[in-house]
Design a protein around this motif. Structure first.
Motif, PDB file in Angstrom:
ATOM      1  N   TYR A   1       2.661   4.478  -9.854  1.00  0.00           N
ATOM      2  CA  TYR A   1       1.941   3.414 -10.557  1.00  0.00           C
ATOM      3  C   TYR A   1       0.500   3.852 -10.789  1.00  0.00           C
ATOM      4  CZ  TYR A   1       5.248  -0.480 -10.441  1.00  0.00           C
ATOM      5  OH  TYR A   1       6.305  -1.324 -10.670  1.00  0.00           O
TER       6      TYR A   1
ATOM      7  N   TYR B   1       5.973   0.957  -2.686  1.00  0.00           N
ATOM      8  CA  TYR B   1       6.834   0.958  -3.888  1.00  0.00           C
ATOM      9  C   TYR B   1       6.039   1.464  -5.095  1.00  0.00           C
ATOM     10  CZ  TYR B   1       9.785  -0.684  -7.685  1.00  0.00           C
ATOM     11  OH  TYR B   1      10.549  -0.742  -8.818  1.00  0.00           O
TER      12      TYR B   1
ATOM     13  N   PRO C   1       4.280   1.746 -13.917  1.00  0.00           N
ATOM     14  CA  PRO C   1       4.735   3.119 -13.696  1.00  0.00           C
ATOM     15  C   PRO C   1       4.292   4.050 -14.817  1.00  0.00           C
ATOM     16  CG  PRO C   1       6.601   1.649 -14.094  1.00  0.00           C
ATOM     17  CD  PRO C   1       5.381   0.814 -14.148  1.00  0.00           C
TER      18      PRO C   1
ATOM     19  N   ASN D   1       6.660   5.046  -7.286  1.00  0.00           N
ATOM     20  CA  ASN D   1       6.965   5.034  -8.734  1.00  0.00           C
ATOM     21  C   ASN D   1       5.788   5.478  -9.590  1.00  0.00           C
ATOM     22  OD1 ASN D   1       9.741   4.098  -8.953  1.00  0.00           O
ATOM     23  ND2 ASN D   1       8.979   2.290  -7.897  1.00  0.00           N
TER      24      ASN D   1
END
Length: 555
Positions: A94, A88, A16, A92
């Motif tokens: 990434y 996901y 992240p 976040n």
């Protein structure tokens, strides 16, 4: 490189954006690997292992000065589990890091549309590599080819390579990663100037106190010598001369005290040497080299710790010198390794690349037992033999004198709390720059500033502790050793409090792993800084106390 030689694209980590230290292996996300399998091997250093650098081969076939048109290198079979992993990661923020020829390149995994319902993956890596002669001097990555993540489809990953001539010199290829507008900001210069003014003011204050008050005190004491006994009994005896029989009494808990002073002297030596090395060599150009240098210098300067700790313990009449040597040698390593061990459990639970491998732990323990301890022993023996004899200017009385009542603000506890404010004030702007380069994505390179701040910190610390000790001794309280150490070391409490402010207002970190990493290592940093300041403060004060009692005439 020679023409058409293989150029390796290494995949480092993905994680992240807001949590710099929370990183995972690149292939822990369901990316696919290119077709090329065999490459020449890569070795990692101790510093890289501790910092969680895990390079894996991307499988992309890149050759020096050979352009590659857009080529599909593999495809991802997107089932539901893989899609959830990518979603996901995109939620976040990434992003991943790669290396070509030790130059870092960053890319983002994907992005969401405005209303956050559809998620897109960047599938096309467009590399532009600049070369000067036979060396790579510049790498740029453009992410293109936005593909919507739909379950049970196949996503094709592609790349292209374009080589172009560049005028950048090989020595200067890291300059584009530095941020002069941030580090050489007017505020930075201003803060140094500000601290410098404070130093001049403090040095002036201390010398004035010493010259004026001490001259007065000396005059008063020598006048009392000439009075007859009758007048002297009526005269009021007060001030620091009264405690001459107790001022050189050994401190309470001399074993811990001398171990702390020894460790503080060693931390100071390490800071000085590492900053000088960093000023001469550009340590930021190699992964993990700063940490490797610091570990090596720390191990090499162990005799400093033994010398100062051992000689002080001997002067205070300590008998258990072997125990003192062990405590002195393992005080800092135990603190650092203990914190690292605790955070390591969380890292293993998270499957993060920060988890320190077992082999690296063994290597660090070996350094402690087979390098630091023997060198510390050498230092201790030298210290005990060369400067272990108590040679105080005044005799120590057999019976300690009672400490009179004094005003609340003269109590050692209050002096200790107030002592750390000025040293913290002289360094806190530099703290902001150091924190930002460690917890955010800036490369710290202005080590000249750091050197100046270290010098300023030392001068301010010594001045403040001398003033505190003078007031304490004037109140006829002779417990100056711990007071001088702790009043300087209390800087650490203010730095740690500042790190809380920094966490909540300057960063966007979240999650158990990053938070425990932040506060764990900040505690280690603050404690080490405190021990260093305390040792500097004690050393300065000790010289001052010896000086003033040498000049007093004592029956």
């Amino acid at each position: 490189y020679i023409d058409k030689e293989e150029v390796v694209l290494w995949m480092n980590t993905v994680g992240p954006y807001h949590n710099r230290q929370e990183t995972y292996k690149y292939f822990s996300l369901p990316f696919c690997v290119g077709s090329k399998k065999s490459i020449s091997h890569y070795h990692e250093t101790l510093g890289e292992a501790l910092q969680g650098v895990e390079l894996e081969f991307s499988g992309l076939d890149i050759k020096f000065k050979e352009d590659v048109m857009q080529t599909t290198y593999c495809e991802i079979d997107l089932d539901k589990g893989r899609r959830d992993a990518f979603v996901y990661a995109i939620k976040n923020h990434y992003w991943y890091q790669m290396y070509i020829d030790d130059l870092p390149i960053w890319g983002i995994v994907g992005e969401a549309d405005e209303n956050g319902e559809d998620y897109y993956l960047w599938t096309y890596k467009k590399l532009e590599i600049g070369y000067n002669g036979n060396r790579i001097v510049d790498v740029n990555l453009t992410s293109e080819g936005k593909v919507k993540l739909v379950p049970n489809t196949k996503i094709q990953m592609s790349y292209s390579v374009k080589w172009k001539k560049s005028d950048v010199k090989f020595e200067d290829r890291f300059d584009k990663y530095l941020d002069p507008s941030f580090f050489q900001h007017r505020i930075h210069w201003f803060s140094i100037f500000n601290s410098f003014m404070m130093v001049i003011f403090l040095v002036g204050l201390v010398s004035m106190i010493l010259m004026r008050t001490l001259r007065k005190d000396y005059a008063r004491y020598s006048k009392e010598e000439e009075m007859d006994d009758m007048d002297r009994d009526l005269g009021d005896e007060y001030g620091w001369k009264q405690v001459h029989g107790d001022v050189f009494r050994p401190s309470s808990h001399p074993l811990i005290f001398s171990s702390l002073i020894g460790s503080g002297c060693q931390i100071f030596a390490v800071s000085l040497i590492v900053i000088v090395v960093a000023m001469i060599e550009d340590l930021y150009t190699e992964r993990g080299s700063m940490l490797s240098t610091a570990i090596f210098v720390y191990a090499a300067t162990s005799p400093v710790n033994g010398y100062f700790g051992g000689s002080l313990y001997a002067r205070q009449g300590g008998r258990r010198w072997i125990k003192q040597m062990f405590i002195g040698a393992f005080l800092i390593p135990a603190m650092v390794c203990g914190t690292a061990f605790f955070i390591n459990f969380i890292a293993i639970y998270y499957h993060a690349s920060r988890a320190i491998p077992f082999g690296t732990m063994v290597a660090v323990c070996c350094i402690c037992f087979f390098v630091i301890l023997p060198l510390n022993l050498v230092g201790t023996i030298l210290g005990r033999n060369l400067s272990g004899q108590p040679n105080f200017p005044c005799r120590v009385n057999a019976v300690p004198r009672p400490i009179p009542e004094k005003k609340w603000f003269m109590e050692p506890a209050v002096i200790v709390c107030l002592g750390g404010i000025l040293p913290f004030g002289s360094i806190f702007i530099e703290m902001y720059f150091i924190f930002t380069s460690f917890w955010a994505y800036k490369i710290y390179y202005v080590y000249g500033f750091m050197m100046l701040v270290l010098v300023i910190l030392c001068i301010v610390t010594v001045c403040v502790t001398i003033v505190c000790t003078y007031f304490l001794l004037n109140a006829e309280d002779y417990r100056w050793q711990w007071t001088s150490f702790l009043s300087a070391a209390s800087t650490a409490i203010y730095v740690y409090m500042y790190s809380f402010y920094y966490y909540f207002f300057k960063t966007k970190m979240y999650g158990l792993f990053q938070t425990s990493f932040y506060f764990g290592y900040m505690a280690v940093f603050s404690t080490a800084l405190g021990i260093m300041c305390g040792a500097i403060g004690y050393m300065g004060t000790s010289a001052f106390v010896r000086k003033i009692y040498t000049n007093v005439k004592i029956d």
